[in-house]
Design an enzyme around this catalytic site. Structure first.
Site, PDB file in Angstrom:
ATOM      1  N   ASP A 138       0.739   4.348   2.263  1.00 24.10           N
ATOM      2  CA  ASP A 138       0.138   4.802   3.527  1.00 24.10           C
ATOM      3  C   ASP A 138       0.079   6.327   3.541  1.00 24.10           C
ATOM      4  O   ASP A 138       1.120   6.987   3.376  1.00 24.10           O
ATOM      5  CB  ASP A 138       0.963   4.327   4.728  1.00 24.10           C
ATOM      6  CG  ASP A 138       0.882   2.824   4.950  1.00 24.10           C
ATOM      7  OD1 ASP A 138       0.120   2.143   4.241  1.00 24.10           O
ATOM      8  OD2 ASP A 138       1.587   2.337   5.861  1.00 24.10           O
ATOM      9  N   GLY A 186       1.667  -1.403   3.779  1.00 22.84           N
ATOM     10  CA  GLY A 186       0.973  -2.656   3.469  1.00 22.84           C
ATOM     11  C   GLY A 186       1.647  -3.769   4.247  1.00 22.84           C
ATOM     12  O   GLY A 186       2.887  -3.844   4.300  1.00 22.84           O
ATOM     13  N   THR A 219       1.567 -11.974  19.864  1.00 26.75           N
ATOM     14  CA  THR A 219       2.293 -10.733  20.159  1.00 26.75           C
ATOM     15  C   THR A 219       1.483  -9.929  21.170  1.00 26.75           C
ATOM     16  O   THR A 219       0.256  -9.880  21.104  1.00 26.75           O
ATOM     17  CB  THR A 219       2.532  -9.916  18.878  1.00 26.75           C
ATOM     18  OG1 THR A 219       1.280  -9.614  18.267  1.00 26.75           O
ATOM     19  CG2 THR A 219       3.401 -10.675  17.895  1.00 26.75           C
ATOM     20  N   ASN A 228       0.831  -1.212   0.000  1.00 24.14           N
ATOM     21  CA  ASN A 228       0.000   0.000   0.000  1.00 24.14           C
ATOM     22  C   ASN A 228       0.855   1.248   0.000  1.00 24.14           C
ATOM     23  O   ASN A 228       2.008   1.221   0.423  1.00 24.14           O
ATOM     24  CB  ASN A 228      -0.843   0.074   1.290  1.00 24.14           C
ATOM     25  CG  ASN A 228      -1.879  -1.026   1.387  1.00 24.14           C
ATOM     26  OD1 ASN A 228      -2.398  -1.495   0.383  1.00 24.14           O
ATOM     27  ND2 ASN A 228      -2.178  -1.431   2.615  1.00 24.14           N
ATOM     28  N   ASP A 245       4.483  -5.945  11.882  1.00 21.66           N
ATOM     29  CA  ASP A 245       5.079  -6.434  10.635  1.00 21.66           C
ATOM     30  C   ASP A 245       6.595  -6.583  10.782  1.00 21.66           C
ATOM     31  O   ASP A 245       7.187  -7.515  10.224  1.00 21.66           O
ATOM     32  CB  ASP A 245       4.749  -5.480   9.483  1.00 21.66           C
ATOM     33  CG  ASP A 245       3.249  -5.361   9.264  1.00 21.66           C
ATOM     34  OD1 ASP A 245       2.541  -6.365   9.494  1.00 21.66           O
ATOM     35  OD2 ASP A 245       2.784  -4.276   8.893  1.00 21.66           O
ATOM     36  N   ASN A 273       5.645  -4.414   4.183  1.00 17.41           N
ATOM     37  CA  ASN A 273       6.371  -4.129   5.434  1.00 17.41           C
ATOM     38  C   ASN A 273       7.154  -5.365   5.894  1.00 17.41           C
ATOM     39  O   ASN A 273       8.314  -5.272   6.312  1.00 17.41           O
ATOM     40  CB  ASN A 273       5.400  -3.740   6.558  1.00 17.41           C
ATOM     41  CG  ASN A 273       4.635  -2.462   6.267  1.00 17.41           C
ATOM     42  OD1 ASN A 273       5.043  -1.666   5.439  1.00 17.41           O
ATOM     43  ND2 ASN A 273       3.510  -2.282   6.952  1.00 17.41           N
TER      44      ASN A 273
HETATM   45  O1  RIB Z   1       0.421  -3.209   9.595  1.00 19.10           O
HETATM   46  C1  RIB Z   1       0.519  -1.873   9.177  1.00 19.10           C
HETATM   47  C2  RIB Z   1       0.011  -1.744   7.771  1.00 19.10           C
HETATM   48  O2  RIB Z   1      -1.377  -2.031   7.755  1.00 19.10           O
HETATM   49  C3  RIB Z   1       0.133  -0.369   7.174  1.00 19.10           C
HETATM   50  O3  RIB Z   1       1.367  -0.160   6.535  1.00 19.10           O
HETATM   51  C4  RIB Z   1      -1.061  -0.283   6.246  1.00 19.10           C
HETATM   52  O4  RIB Z   1      -0.741  -0.202   4.894  1.00 19.10           O
HETATM   53  C5  RIB Z   1      -1.899  -1.517   6.550  1.00 19.10           C
HETATM   54  O5  RIB Z   1      -1.738  -2.504   5.613  1.00 19.10           O
END
Ligand code: RIB
Length: 298
Positions: free
Chosen positions: A14, A40, A213, A12, A246, A44
């Site tokens: 952001d 995304g 987590t 994505n 992530d 990430n």
């Molecule tokens: O986990 C964080 C992510 O969630 C963000 O970068 C956003 O794009 C969503 O996918």
């Protein structure tokens, strides 16, 4: 050539704003500091794995727009293989991220190209080997998740599912998962149990190795035979929690792929998550191998 880590998932752009506090439904608040970053969950995690030293391939879909160009440029810069990235006619995925002063966030994802049904464009042999860790989340259509897991499992790769955002999952999927990573909300949503401890035990009985987590509290590893190991959290100067989960997943995958056992891999993953909350943005906050070493105390 097989990769250490193959990540199937979303990519994505952001769009991030800072607010004093996240608005309640129907409320308008004034924000500041509008910024745009690559993000995304899939991208990430791929960046986190690559910066942690794993050879990494990304499998996903972006649009034929400027945003798609930008995400592909990010992957190239990070040394991530993009042979299995497909460009589609839908616009590149977007996430609207609101970060409040405490560092907590609220995110709306518009999947766009991530919602495409496009499958794997490459032969499995080009991606997976028996030492590969395959990572997937749930921000793309379920049939694509199922296809990826089936291919990776058949190739003998270790399958790591990060069930975020949580949604009902077929038993056939869980049967092919080796390591499940969830946060407490996701563990409860997946099992219907409102007791996180009980939820983790239920998930471990289905999958075998479950990692829950716990944000600043670290993480726990629960196994199918009921054993439970805690990895304590690390103190951090929190500015933005976006992408911390992530960072955890990508670094866990990189460590497992390079032969590190689960307890040590968890130690590095918790250190990585604590580093990610200290910088703004998702991809920009992913730590390097050396930064993780220092935080992990190696
Ligand atoms: O986990 C964080 C992510 O969630 C963000 O970068 C956003 O794009 C969503 O996918």
């Amino acid at each position: 050539m097989p990769f250490d880590v193959v990540v199937l998932g979303s990519a994505n752009i952001d769009v991030v704003v800072q607010v004093a506090r996240i608005p309640a439904p129907g409320e308008t608040v004034l924000g500041a500091g509008r910024a745009q970053h690559p993000g995304g969950k899939g991208l990430n995690q791929a960046v986190a794995a690559a910066r942690a030293g794993a050879s990494t391939a990304f499998v996903g879909t972006v649009g034929r727009d400027r945003e798609g160009d930008l995400l592909l440029a990010t992957m190239r810069t990070e040394g991530i293989d993009i042979t299995a990235v497909t460009r589609v006619d839908e616009p590149t995925g977007t996430a609207l991220v609101v970060v409040q002063e405490s560092g907590e966030n609220s995110i709306v994802v518009v999947p766009g190209a991530n919602g495409s049904p496009t499958g794997f464009p490459t032969e499995d042999a080009e991606l997976f080997g028996p030492k590969t860790v395959f990572v997937v989340q749930l921000e793309i259509p379920l049939p694509r998740v199922l296809e990826g897991v089936a291919r990776a499992h058949a190739a003998g790769a270790l399958v790591l599912l990060n069930a975020a955002p949580a949604r009902p999952l077929p038993d056939s999927l869980l049967a092919s998962v080796d390591v499940l990573v969830v946060n407490e909300h996701e563990s409860v949503a997946l099992t219907g149990s409102d007791d996180p401890g009980q939820a983790a035990r239920v998930l471990a009985a289905w999958v075998g190795d479950v990692v829950v987590t716990l944000g600043a509290e670290g993480a726990v590893h629960v196994t199918g035979d009921g054993s439970r190991t805690s990895e304590p959290g690390r103190s951090a100067d929190v500015v933005d929690t976006t992408g911390a989960g992530d960072a955890f997943v990508g670094v866990l995958a990189a460590a497992l792929a390079t032969g590190t056992g689960l307890p040590r891999a968890l130690h590095r993953a918790v250190a990585a998550g604590s580093l990610a909350v200290e910088k703004r943005g998702a991809v920009p906050s992913m730590p390097t191998y050396d930064e993780i070493d220092v935080r992990a105390g190696q």
